[in-house]
Design an enzyme around this catalytic site. Structure first.
Site, mmCIF file in Angstrom:
data_model
loop_
_atom_site.group_PDB
_atom_site.id
_atom_site.type_symbol
_atom_site.label_atom_id
_atom_site.label_comp_id
_atom_site.label_asym_id
_atom_site.label_seq_id
_atom_site.Cartn_x
_atom_site.Cartn_y
_atom_site.Cartn_z
ATOM 1 N N GLU A 1 0.873 -1.167 0.000
ATOM 2 C CA GLU A 1 0.000 0.000 0.000
ATOM 3 C C GLU A 1 0.911 1.218 0.000
ATOM 4 O OE1 GLU A 1 -2.403 1.281 3.618
ATOM 5 O OE2 GLU A 1 -3.955 0.399 2.316
ATOM 6 N N GLN B 1 -2.584 16.843 -6.614
ATOM 7 C CA GLN B 1 -1.893 16.763 -7.902
ATOM 8 C C GLN B 1 -0.796 15.713 -7.822
ATOM 9 O OE1 GLN B 1 -0.741 20.603 -9.542
ATOM 10 N NE2 GLN B 1 1.082 19.727 -10.475
ATOM 11 N N HIS C 1 13.780 23.218 -5.623
ATOM 12 C CA HIS C 1 12.568 23.963 -5.978
ATOM 13 C C HIS C 1 11.582 24.020 -4.818
ATOM 14 C CE1 HIS C 1 13.479 22.131 -10.172
ATOM 15 N NE2 HIS C 1 14.142 23.260 -10.022
ATOM 16 N N LYS D 1 4.896 17.617 -0.284
ATOM 17 C CA LYS D 1 5.085 16.581 -1.292
ATOM 18 C C LYS D 1 5.326 15.240 -0.625
ATOM 19 C CE LYS D 1 7.305 19.734 -4.580
ATOM 20 N NZ LYS D 1 8.568 20.048 -5.281
ATOM 21 N N HIS E 1 13.097 21.350 -2.378
ATOM 22 C CA HIS E 1 13.255 19.939 -2.698
ATOM 23 C C HIS E 1 14.048 19.766 -3.987
ATOM 24 C CE1 HIS E 1 11.798 16.276 -4.841
ATOM 25 N NE2 HIS E 1 12.225 15.751 -3.716
ATOM 26 N N TYR F 1 5.607 11.990 -7.514
ATOM 27 C CA TYR F 1 5.278 12.669 -6.268
ATOM 28 C C TYR F 1 3.877 13.258 -6.283
ATOM 29 C CZ TYR F 1 6.984 16.926 -8.712
ATOM 30 O OH TYR F 1 7.207 17.941 -9.599
ATOM 31 N N GLU G 1 6.932 30.314 -7.990
ATOM 32 C CA GLU G 1 8.138 29.487 -8.008
ATOM 33 C C GLU G 1 9.242 30.102 -7.169
ATOM 34 O OE1 GLU G 1 9.504 29.046 -12.019
ATOM 35 O OE2 GLU G 1 8.099 27.444 -12.458
ATOM 36 N N LYS H 1 17.913 26.768 -16.331
ATOM 37 C CA LYS H 1 17.103 27.466 -15.331
ATOM 38 C C LYS H 1 17.608 27.161 -13.915
ATOM 39 C CE LYS H 1 12.301 27.793 -13.758
ATOM 40 N NZ LYS H 1 10.935 27.319 -13.967
ATOM 41 N N ASP H 2 17.893 25.885 -13.630
ATOM 42 C CA ASP H 2 18.368 25.514 -12.289
ATOM 43 C C ASP H 2 19.787 25.997 -12.021
ATOM 44 O OD1 ASP H 2 15.935 24.384 -11.742
ATOM 45 O OD2 ASP H 2 16.634 22.314 -11.727
#
Length: 183
Positions: A28, A47, A62, A72, A119, A132, A143, A169-170
């Site tokens: 589970e 989500q 992020h 999350k 994270h 996730y 963001e 971007k990161d």
């Protein structure tokens, strides 16, 4: 399900009970009631997200800010990653500290990361499928991010920087002290 508190308040490692036999296994992966009892938190996930990445891909660090902050519950469906959560809650006793946990399809561990954390993860296997759940919807205007190699955080990513595959971007995320406040 076994809930193991980390050194960061509200952040838990989840170890499922896996039933195996000659046919394979059953477990589970999430049960709202068990989760609430194990963490003491009433979280409603809204989500699900999934990514596939190659060895050396580092995604993060992020987070979402303000009313769009997200908790999350993360896991690996295929492969192996080093998963990292950084406490960015200004009022927290562990502000600026992180936990790193090896998550894999083999160990089936999950990491619960409450709101107020940055994270990221690094793929250690040839490929990995990362999954996730989020308790809030993504909002582009909310963001936030922190550069993966921030010296004050001193995260041990367990891989040489030259081997990392990081998005443009990161690579341009700010340092911890210049990052957008979570709230």
């Amino acid at each position: 399900m076994n809930f193991i508190p980390t050194k960061l308040s509200g952040c838990y490692i989840l170890e499922p009970k896996i039933i195996q036999d000659s046919r394979g296994y059953f477990m589970e992966s999430f049960n709202e009631k068990t989760f609430r009892e194990g963490t003491g938190q009433d979280v409603r996930f809204v989500q699900d997200n999934q990514s596939f990445s190659a060895r050396g891909v580092l995604r993060g660090l992020h987070y979402q800010t303000g009313d769009h902050a997200q908790a999350k519950l993360v896991r690996v469906l295929q492969g192996e990653v080093l998963d990292v959560a950084v406490d960015i809650r200004p009022e927290s006793e562990t502000y600026g500290q992180y936990v790193a946990e090896l998550l894999s399809a083999e160990n089936q561990k999950q990491l619960f990361i409450p709101r107020g954390f940055a994270h990221g993860f690094l793929v250690l296997s040839e490929t990995a499928t990362f999954f996730y759940k989020c308790d809030n919807f993504y909002n582009k205007e909310s963001e936030g991010g922190i550069i993966y190699n921030d010296e004050s955080l001193a995260i041990n990513w367990q891989m040489e920087s030259a081997a990392l595959l990081i998005s443009d971007k990161d690579k341009e995320l700010p340092s911890f002290d210049k990052a957008r406040k979570v709230w």
